[in-house]
Design a protein around this motif. Structure first.
Motif, PDB file in Angstrom:
ATOM      1  N   ALA A  83     -58.661  59.052  28.185  1.00  0.00           N
ATOM      2  CA  ALA A  83     -57.467  58.206  28.038  1.00  0.00           C
ATOM      3  C   ALA A  83     -57.848  56.744  27.799  1.00  0.00           C
ATOM      4  CB  ALA A  83     -56.588  58.329  29.280  1.00  0.00           C
ATOM      5  N   TYR A 105     -43.049  71.121  40.878  1.00  0.00           N
ATOM      6  CA  TYR A 105     -43.755  71.399  39.620  1.00  0.00           C
ATOM      7  C   TYR A 105     -43.361  72.753  39.018  1.00  0.00           C
ATOM      8  CZ  TYR A 105     -47.026  67.574  40.796  1.00  0.00           C
ATOM      9  OH  TYR A 105     -47.593  66.355  41.107  1.00  0.00           O
ATOM     10  N   ARG A 134     -61.351  74.147  37.181  1.00  0.00           N
ATOM     11  CA  ARG A 134     -61.876  72.772  37.162  1.00  0.00           C
ATOM     12  C   ARG A 134     -63.367  72.817  36.771  1.00  0.00           C
ATOM     13  NH1 ARG A 134     -59.541  67.295  38.070  1.00  0.00           N
ATOM     14  NH2 ARG A 134     -61.410  66.087  38.068  1.00  0.00           N
ATOM     15  N   TRP A 160     -57.675  77.085  40.869  1.00  0.00           N
ATOM     16  CA  TRP A 160     -57.895  75.697  40.445  1.00  0.00           C
ATOM     17  C   TRP A 160     -59.397  75.372  40.426  1.00  0.00           C
ATOM     18  CZ3 TRP A 160     -60.042  71.670  43.408  1.00  0.00           C
ATOM     19  CH2 TRP A 160     -60.144  70.457  42.704  1.00  0.00           C
TER      20      TRP A 160
HETATM   21  C1  HEM Z   1     -53.027  56.906  30.699  1.00  0.00           C
HETATM   22  C2  HEM Z   1     -53.230  58.200  30.649  1.00  0.00           C
HETATM   23  C3  HEM Z   1     -53.197  59.148  31.823  1.00  0.00           C
HETATM   24  C4  HEM Z   1     -52.742  58.947  33.098  1.00  0.00           C
HETATM   25  C5  HEM Z   1     -52.129  57.682  33.695  1.00  0.00           C
HETATM   26  C6  HEM Z   1     -52.948  60.188  33.823  1.00  0.00           C
HETATM   27  C7  HEM Z   1     -52.646  60.384  35.156  1.00  0.00           C
HETATM   28  C8  HEM Z   1     -52.845  61.561  35.846  1.00  0.00           C
HETATM   29  C9  HEM Z   1     -52.459  61.781  37.218  1.00  0.00           C
HETATM   30  C10 HEM Z   1     -51.766  60.754  38.124  1.00  0.00           C
HETATM   31  C11 HEM Z   1     -52.804  63.051  37.538  1.00  0.00           C
HETATM   32  C12 HEM Z   1     -52.516  63.763  38.862  1.00  0.00           C
HETATM   33  C13 HEM Z   1     -51.161  64.409  38.699  1.00  0.00           C
HETATM   34  C14 HEM Z   1     -50.715  65.226  39.850  1.00  0.00           C
HETATM   35  O1  HEM Z   1     -51.417  65.350  40.859  1.00  0.00           O
HETATM   36  O2  HEM Z   1     -49.617  65.781  39.722  1.00  0.00           O
HETATM   37  C15 HEM Z   1     -53.421  63.637  36.378  1.00  0.00           C
HETATM   38  C16 HEM Z   1     -53.921  64.923  36.327  1.00  0.00           C
HETATM   39  C17 HEM Z   1     -54.402  65.505  35.179  1.00  0.00           C
HETATM   40  N1  HEM Z   1     -54.563  64.905  33.947  1.00  0.00           N
HETATM   41 FE1  HEM Z   1     -54.150  62.992  33.499  1.00  0.00          FE
HETATM   42  N2  HEM Z   1     -53.502  61.109  32.978  1.00  0.00           N
HETATM   43  C18 HEM Z   1     -53.690  60.514  31.750  1.00  0.00           C
HETATM   44  C19 HEM Z   1     -54.240  61.089  30.630  1.00  0.00           C
HETATM   45  C20 HEM Z   1     -54.717  62.371  30.551  1.00  0.00           C
HETATM   46  C21 HEM Z   1     -55.331  62.946  29.393  1.00  0.00           C
HETATM   47  C22 HEM Z   1     -55.574  62.201  28.081  1.00  0.00           C
HETATM   48  C23 HEM Z   1     -55.631  64.246  29.699  1.00  0.00           C
HETATM   49  C24 HEM Z   1     -56.281  65.293  28.852  1.00  0.00           C
HETATM   50  C25 HEM Z   1     -56.845  65.092  27.714  1.00  0.00           C
HETATM   51  C26 HEM Z   1     -55.210  64.472  31.064  1.00  0.00           C
HETATM   52  C27 HEM Z   1     -55.323  65.669  31.736  1.00  0.00           C
HETATM   53  C28 HEM Z   1     -55.026  65.849  33.068  1.00  0.00           C
HETATM   54  C29 HEM Z   1     -55.180  67.121  33.753  1.00  0.00           C
HETATM   55  C30 HEM Z   1     -55.640  68.429  33.150  1.00  0.00           C
HETATM   56  C31 HEM Z   1     -54.811  66.895  35.095  1.00  0.00           C
HETATM   57  C32 HEM Z   1     -54.854  67.897  36.250  1.00  0.00           C
HETATM   58  C33 HEM Z   1     -56.219  67.756  36.921  1.00  0.00           C
HETATM   59  C34 HEM Z   1     -56.413  68.643  38.132  1.00  0.00           C
HETATM   60  O3  HEM Z   1     -55.461  68.852  38.893  1.00  0.00           O
HETATM   61  O4  HEM Z   1     -57.552  69.093  38.328  1.00  0.00           O
HETATM   62  N3  HEM Z   1     -54.675  63.308  31.552  1.00  0.00           N
HETATM   63  N4  HEM Z   1     -53.425  62.712  35.352  1.00  0.00           N
END
Ligand code: HEM
Length: 430
Positions: free
Chosen positions: A381, A36, A59, A55
């Protein structure tokens, strides 16, 4: 579990649901891998990439931004931009012409995230701010190029390739855009007297993520760069993911006559032939459309792979995995487990009936990751996809070109159909 090497780095793919559960449920295995690092050069170490205390505090700070009442405000933006999306497509309907729908859905998702995350209208759908829009797309491509080819990890090679300088220039362009928006937004909130009221979240007025961060800035000891990295994190995670989700859903429904007929029947039963905007209550009634969206994310999860670095030894299935090892979670593979899914390689929305879900391993499906580091934006989403797709299927019938197994997905940072979404669309009413 499958062992592999990425250049000089050993990695382990975690594919079976039992092993995925051990990693995803853990409160201590929350550190992201060094893959990353290039993403961090762009978006900083905000919520997606930070670890430990940083984090945890971010969060806690950002969770209220996804409170039910705050999401309601975002729904209005999704409704408005969803209507612009179908209006843009209208000129292509009934022409018999095949076109690529992907750029349209991508610009719609980008307009939605800019307004909800930054409170700014970039109007990408009507062709404005194209420099910023193109830069966001290109930085994402260059980041993936860097991660995929380990020889680029050697700095002189990265810069000799010219990608390095292009990456740096575009990162500066996108970061400066965000910084400018932050300053303008702060001034606007100050003029309205909102900043003086301190860290209170109003549920009456629509607020962007940025507004919430600005209101908490003093109390949470955030500097402007902290705010910039969180806003850029939402920009990065929050639009390509939903764009790919919506694009695959349209493409899959457009090659499955039975599913499309059911989606049409559902939207007709809710909206009749009116052109009124969808409301909160309508969204909860879109049960079959939601199944189609979940099934698309099963076959083509927008984030196909993600990685963790072990910060202590763990034992999975009698095998000791040492501290420092990089693990790759692979929803793209786990989601096709024949022991968990009746028709693993087909688009079959009934994989998501209540009964089918109840019979499955809870970690056989995790497009939004799971556990403490799950996707904070998953409700956002799903709402976005349901609202935009309900506009689409109320107005159009779609015929997809290149049905499965053609148009293979490209596993980049975000999974995308390799040829876009080539299709023809027809108005359902004249
Ligand atoms: C179909 C839509 C989406 C999918 C499939 C998705 C999927 C994911 C996945 C798999 C992770 C974990 C990634 C990792 O560990 O590297 C993640 C984390 C995250 N996503 Fe999504 N995401 C989507 C939409 C969104 C949207 C719309 C937002 C914000 C408006 C968002 C904000 C975040 C954030 C900020 C994290 C980090 C959370 C943390 O580590 O506490 N995502 N997402």
């Amino acid at each position: 579990m499958i062992k592999a090497w990425l250049g000089p780095v050993p990695i382990l793919f975690v594919v079976d649901p039992d092993s995925a559960k051990v990693i995803l449920e853990s409160n201590t295995l929350i550190t992201k891998s060094s893959f990353y690092d290039k993403v961090a050069d762009w978006i900083g170490t905000g919520l997606l990439i930070s670890t430990n205390e940083k984090w945890q505090s971010r969060r806690k700070l950002l969770t209220p931004a996804f409170h039910f009442n705050i999401l309601k405000g975002y729904t209005e933006v999704m409704v408005k931009e969803g209507e612009v999306f179908v209006d843009q497509l209208d000129k292509l309907a009934d022409t018999g012409r095949e076109f690529n729908l992907y750029p349209y859905v991508k610009r719609c998702a980008l307009d939605i995230i800019c307004e909800t995350a930054m409170g700014t209208h970039i109007n990408a759908q009507i062709g404005m701010n194209s420099e910023y829009v193109d830069a966001v797309t290109r930085v994402s491509d260059l980041t993936w190029t860097y991660i995929r080819f380990p020889f680029f990890w050697i700095k002189p090679i990265w810069y000799a390739s010219s990608y390095g300088f292009e990456f740096d220039r575009l990162v500066k362009l996108t970061n400066d855009f965000t910084r400018k928006v932050i300053n303008e937004r702060r001034e606007a909130l100050r003029e309205e007297g909102i900043l003086e009221s301190g860290p209170k979240i109003s549920t009456k007025q629509r607020m962007a993520f940025l507004d919430l961060l600005l209101m908490h800035q003093a109390a949470s000891n955030l500097n402007d760069e902290d705010i910039r990295e969180e806003v850029d994190t939402f920009m990065f995670e929050g639009h390509d993911t939903t764009a790919a989700g919506m694009a695959f859903a349209i493409w899959l429904i457009g090659q499955n006559a039975e599913a499309q007929a059911k989606v049409h029947a559902e939207v007709d039963s809710i909206f009749g032939d009116s052109s009124r905007p969808p409301e909160e209550a309508d969204v909860t009634k879109l049960v079959y459309l939601e199944r189609c969206i979940k099934e698309s994310l099963r076959l083509f999860p927008s984030v196909p792979l993600f990685a963790r670095r072990l910060t202590h030894d763990i034992t999975i299935k009698d095998t000791v995995l040492p501290e420092g090892l990089n693990l790759i979670l692979a929803p793209l593979a786990t989601h096709r487990d024949p022991e968990q899914y009746e028709r693993p390689w087909e688009f079959y929305p009934d994989h998501f009936t209540q009964e089918a879900i109840a019979k499955r391993h809870p970690y056989a499906y995790f497009p939004f990751s799971a556990g403490p580091r799950n996707c904070i934006g998953q409700k956002f989403a799903l709402s976005e996809e349901k609202i935009v797709l309900s506009w689409f299927f109320r107005r159009f019938r779609v015929e997809s070109s290149e049905p499965m197994p053609g148009n293979r997905p490209l596993p980049e940072l975000i999974l995308k159909p390799s040829d876009g979404v080539l299709c023809k669309i027809y108005r359902r009413r004249h």
